[in-house]
Each structure stands twice: as structure tokens, then as C-alpha cells.
Design an enzyme around this catalytic site. Structure first.
Site, mmCIF file in Angstrom:
data_model
loop_
_atom_site.group_PDB
_atom_site.id
_atom_site.type_symbol
_atom_site.label_atom_id
_atom_site.label_comp_id
_atom_site.label_asym_id
_atom_site.label_seq_id
_atom_site.Cartn_x
_atom_site.Cartn_y
_atom_site.Cartn_z
ATOM 1 N N LYS A 48 37.157 43.977 27.546
ATOM 2 C CA LYS A 48 38.187 43.091 28.099
ATOM 3 C C LYS A 48 38.838 43.387 29.008
ATOM 4 C CE LYS A 48 41.044 42.222 24.210
ATOM 5 N NZ LYS A 48 42.078 42.607 24.499
ATOM 6 N N ARG A 85 40.507 42.168 34.609
ATOM 7 C CA ARG A 85 41.775 43.037 36.755
ATOM 8 C C ARG A 85 40.478 42.608 37.252
ATOM 9 N NH1 ARG A 85 43.280 45.707 32.230
ATOM 10 N NH2 ARG A 85 44.546 47.096 32.595
ATOM 11 N N ASP A 118 43.586 50.642 20.831
ATOM 12 C CA ASP A 118 42.877 50.047 19.737
ATOM 13 C C ASP A 118 41.288 49.960 18.901
ATOM 14 O OD1 ASP A 118 44.461 47.996 21.674
ATOM 15 O OD2 ASP A 118 42.490 47.866 22.803
ATOM 16 N N ARG A 160 40.654 42.069 15.571
ATOM 17 C CA ARG A 160 40.517 44.056 15.176
ATOM 18 C C ARG A 160 40.696 44.089 14.027
ATOM 19 N NH1 ARG A 160 38.658 45.594 20.342
ATOM 20 N NH2 ARG A 160 40.530 45.030 21.886
HETATM 21 C C1 S3P Z 1 45.246 46.553 27.401
HETATM 22 C C2 S3P Z 1 46.049 47.930 27.148
HETATM 23 C C3 S3P Z 1 46.294 48.984 25.618
HETATM 24 C C4 S3P Z 1 45.330 47.486 24.399
HETATM 25 C C5 S3P Z 1 45.249 46.269 25.391
HETATM 26 C C6 S3P Z 1 45.059 46.028 26.485
HETATM 27 C C7 S3P Z 1 45.407 46.686 28.656
HETATM 28 O O1 S3P Z 1 48.392 47.841 25.449
HETATM 29 O O2 S3P Z 1 46.291 47.636 23.667
HETATM 30 O O3 S3P Z 1 44.643 46.023 24.265
HETATM 31 O O4 S3P Z 1 43.816 46.072 28.969
HETATM 32 O O5 S3P Z 1 45.498 46.827 30.220
HETATM 33 P P1 S3P Z 1 49.157 48.679 25.623
HETATM 34 O O6 S3P Z 1 49.346 48.592 27.103
HETATM 35 O O7 S3P Z 1 50.192 47.279 25.391
HETATM 36 O O8 S3P Z 1 49.387 49.571 25.071
#
Ligand code: S3P
Length: 436
Positions: free
Chosen positions: A23, A28, A317, A390
Site C-alpha cells: 500500500k 508513492r 501497522d 486491520r
Molecule cells: C504509512 C505510514 C504509517 C502507517 C501507515 C502507512 C505510510 O503511518 O501506519 O499505514 O505509507 O507512510 P505513520 O507515519 O502515521 O506512522
């Protein structure tokens, strides 16, 4: 819309799976593909609802994106190729879309508004807005600027920033790096512990001058990014549910192929090994910028452990599914320094503890974590996801070892990150999983 799944307990689990695309990397690839010159060809893009929010937002800003089935082709317009969207951009449930796009939109020559579902509108946005304002951004939101809808009056000449994050967060780091692309000069982001670095890897591959010195990521602004061919590895966070299933089902052996094994993402794998889990990386290779591998997992006797510090962002996560493992492990598991869990898609301390208790698990809650007493014989129950993908998938995996059928309410949310989760689980376990 909400949907309920019924899970019947199983005794054995054997087979091979390939998890869906990552994901974080999918978001990105779409965003950086849009900001690069020329074509970015993405193979294995995750078509979950979260990533589709990013894709639609980019299309609404004039980016041509061709869907050719196996490949998605983004026709990038360079850093200045986005156009003012005619309407509000809907981010659905996706914190990553919201926070990363805020970094990009703060630097445009146009106005935009971001909103999302009720969960997203409760999630704190100050963490990106405050540093972006220090760079000169003009952003407004509800609750003194902390909550979406966010109104962004783009400004084209933001200042670079040297910013120290209080809390490790790949979303905040990435939002600042994306804004840093537009700033004349060098942007530096310091994080207490390393968070996922997919943005840095992809920017580098596209030609940006970006590197790390100790805990600081350093980016030279205003690069020309070149479109890339991107193969998206399987999502380790999605694989984690099946790793957990193979560990706790009594007679189980599973191979999980083509999983992303970026060191900033595999804290859960290390935690499971520390618990005594039989899990091995059987083949390791690279796909583009990312390390990838095949995992072999077998039913295991697990023991409780302590998690805090640098492990927290590396398995951020995976705590809901990790808590299910902790519940069946021998002894106590302590999770601390993880207050971030309270502001995820749901409160992943309070809501998770409530669902675990329904299964008969003894959980003590702290502001920044929980203590889980192991050795539980998971009880079948009526669980709810609280709209959190989740939590839905974690309770479904726990339910596989319960004594009777369980129901999981509100499972439509799994579409955000793992469309096909219940079909894959049904195929592997040989049981039907009614989702009604
Ligand atoms: C993510 C960063 C994480 C993660 C999220 C995806 C990302 O969040 O929990 O599911 O793709 O940069 P945080 O940066 O808020 O910890």
C-alpha cells in the site's frame, strides 16, 4: 455496505500465497509518477480503496493515468504539472493520501480542499500542518487546523526546513520531503527512530539528491524527477495476517512469496522470531529499490515478549495482529511507547482491547500501550471492526482457532488495504467464508 463475515474454526492450513501489492509503495508510485517527467509504469499496484483515492485525486488534478490491467501507466507532468481540481478531493479512509498530498498541495499555484470519511476526519493533521506552515504554507482545517476538511492555499515558493520529528512517522517525513522537492535549498528531516523509507528510495531512483546521515534525511530541492518502471512488492503488512494464521493454527505450514522485506517494515517478523515463531526467509532478492523475499512459516509455540522503542515504528501497522499472537502465547506481552496506536484508523489500543476481551483475553490498557496475558483459548464471539480494516482481519485470524463460529461485523473496510482478503483466506482454509 458494512458487511458481516462468519469464520468457522480450522485445524490445519497448508499452501502458498502471494500477498497483494504494498500500500505505501503504491501510493508513492502514483504520486511520484505524477511529479516525474515522462511515463512511470507500475506493475502490481495495490487496487485497494486507499490507493484509488490517491489515483483519483491525481486524475482530478489533470494527470493522465492509463489502466492496462497488469500495468498502470502514469503520465507525469513534472513538479509543476498539476492543475487546480474543480472539486473537493475525497481521501476516503486514507491517512497516507491525505498527509502526503498535503505536502504536495501546499506548494502548488492553486487552491484545494481535502476531506475524507468520519475516521479520517478524526485523525490529527497538525503533525504535517505545523511544519508545513513553518515552510510558509497556508493551510486551514477544523479544530484550529488539526482536522480535515483541510483548505490549502498553495504557495509556490516555500522555504526549505530543518525539522526534528517528535514522533517517528513516515507520513509526516514524506509530506515534508514532498514539500521539500519544491523548496529552493536543502530540506532536512530528523526522526527519533527510522520509519519506512519508501519515499526516499523512490525519489533517489527518480534522480533526486537524497541521502541519510545518521537519523537525518537530507534532500536537495527542485530536482528533475524521471519516470520509472516500478514493480510493487507484496505488502508485508498484509502478509502479517497469514504469517499469524500459520503460527497459531495447530497443523500449519505456509509459504508466502514475493513479500517486501524492507528493514523499516519487518519489526513484526523479528518480534515473532523472538517469541519462538518458526519463520524463515527462504529466498531473498531485490525488486527495483526494495528488498523482497519468500517466507516459510509453521505452527509454533509462542512466548510473550516486550515491545517498545525502535521496534514500534517498524511494526506500527501490525499491532492488532501481533496482539492476537500475544493472546495465545505463553506468558505476558508488554507493548509500551506506542501511543500512536490511538490515532490510527481506529483507537488501536482501546478498540483492540475491547475486541480481544470478547475473545476471553485479559488485557490491561495504558495510554501508550497494553499488557496482554497470554495462554488464552480464543473464544468465538461477535466481533466488530469499528471500521478499521486491520482490526477486521486480525479478529478473523484469531477466530480461526476459536471453539465455535465467530462473526465479524463491519468488514467492508478490508477493501481499503486488502481486497480479496476473505477469498484468499477461504481458498487456503478450504472453508466457505460467507460475507453478507
Ligand atoms: C504509512 C505510514 C504509517 C502507517 C501507515 C502507512 C505510510 O503511518 O501506519 O499505514 O505509507 O507512510 P505513520 O507515519 O502515521 O506512522
Amino acid at each position: 455496505m458494512t458487511q458481516k463475515a462468519t469464520i468457522t474454526p480450522i485445524k490445519s492450513l497448508h499452501g502458498r500465497i502471494i500477498p497483494p501489492g504494498d500500500k505505501s509503495i503504491s501510493h508513492r508510485a502514483l504520486m511520484l509518477g505524477a511529479l516525474a517527467q515522462g511515463k512511470t509504469v507500475i506493475r502490481g499496484l495495490l487496487r485497494g480503496e486507499d490507493c484509488l483515492c490517491t489515483l483519483k485525486a491525481l486524475q482530478a488534478m489533470g494527470i493522465a493515468i492509463e489502466d492496462q490491467g497488469d500495468e498502470v501507466i502514469v503520465h507525469g507532468g513534472g513538479l509543476w504539472g498539476l492543475k487546480e481540481p474543480e472539486d473537493v478531493l475525497d481521501m476516503g479512509n486514507s491517512g497516507t493520501s491525505t498527509r502526503l498530498l498535503t505536502g504536495i498541495l501546499a506548494c502548488q499555484s492553486f487552491f484545494s480542499v481535502l476531506t475524507g470519511d468520519s475516521s479520517l476526519r478524526r485523525r490529527p493533521m497538525n503533525r504535517v500542518i505545523e511544519p508545513l506552515r513553518l515552510m510558509g504554507a497556508q493551510i486551514w482545517g477544523r479544530g484550529g487546523g488539526n482536522y480535515a476538511p483541510l483548505a490549502i492555499n498553495g504557495k509556490v515558493e516555500l522555504q526549505p526546513i530543518q525539522f526534528k520529528l517528535k514522533q517517528s512517522s513516515a507520513q509526516v517525513k514524506s509530506a515534508l520531503l514532498l514539500a521539500g522537492l519544491y523548496a529552493g535549498g536543502v530540506t532536512q528531516v530528523l526522526e527519533p527512530h527510522p520509519s519506512r523509507d519508501h519515499t526516499e528510495r523512490m525519489l533517489k531512483a527518480m534522480g533526486a539528491n537524497i541521502y541519510r546521515e545518521d537519523s537525518t534525511v537530507i534532500l536537495e530541492g527542485q530536482p528533475t524527477l524521471q519516470g520509472l518502471e516500478i514493480d510493487v512488492p507484496g505488502d508485508f503488512s498484509s502478509a502479517a495476517f497469514f504469517i499469524a494464521a500459520a503460527l497459531i493454527v495447530p497443523d500449519a505450514e505456509l509459504t508466502i512469496e514475493r513479500v517486501g522485506l524492507n528493514p523499516t517494515r519487518i519489526g513484526f517478523l523479528e518480534a515473532v522470531q523472538q517469541m519462538g515463531g518458526q519463520i524463515e526467509i527462504v529466498r531473498e532478492y531485490r525488486v527495483g529499490e526494495e528488498p523482497v523475499g519468500d517466507l516459510w512459516v509453521k505452527s509454533s509455540h509462542l512466548k510473550g515478549i516486550n515491545i517498545e522503542g525502535e521496534m514500534v515504528p517498524r511494526m506500527i501497522d501490525e499491532f492488532p495482529i501481533f496482539a492476537v499472537l500475544a493472546a495465545v502465547a505463553e506468558g505476558e506481552t508488554v507493548i509500551r511507547q506506542a501511543a500512536e496506536l490511538r490515532v490510527k484508523e481506529s483507537d488501536r489500543i482501546g478498540r483492540l482491547a475491547a475486541e480481544l476481551r470478547k475473545a476471553g483475553v485479559k488485557v490491561e490498557e495504558y495510554e501508550d500501550g497494553m499488557v496482554i496475558s497470554g495462554g488464552t483459548h480464543f473464544k468465538g464471539a461477535n466481533f466488530t471492526s469499528h471500521g478499521d480494516h486491520r482490526l477486521a482481519m486480525s479478529m478473523a485470524i484469531g477466530a480461526l482457532i476459536a471453539k465455535k463460529d465467530s462473526h465479524i461485523e463491519d468488514v467492508a473496510c478490508v477493501q481499503t488495504s486488502f481486497p480479496g482478503f476473505f477469498d484468499l483466506l477461504a481458498g487456503l482454509t478450504g472453508q466457505e467464508i460467507p460475507v453478507t
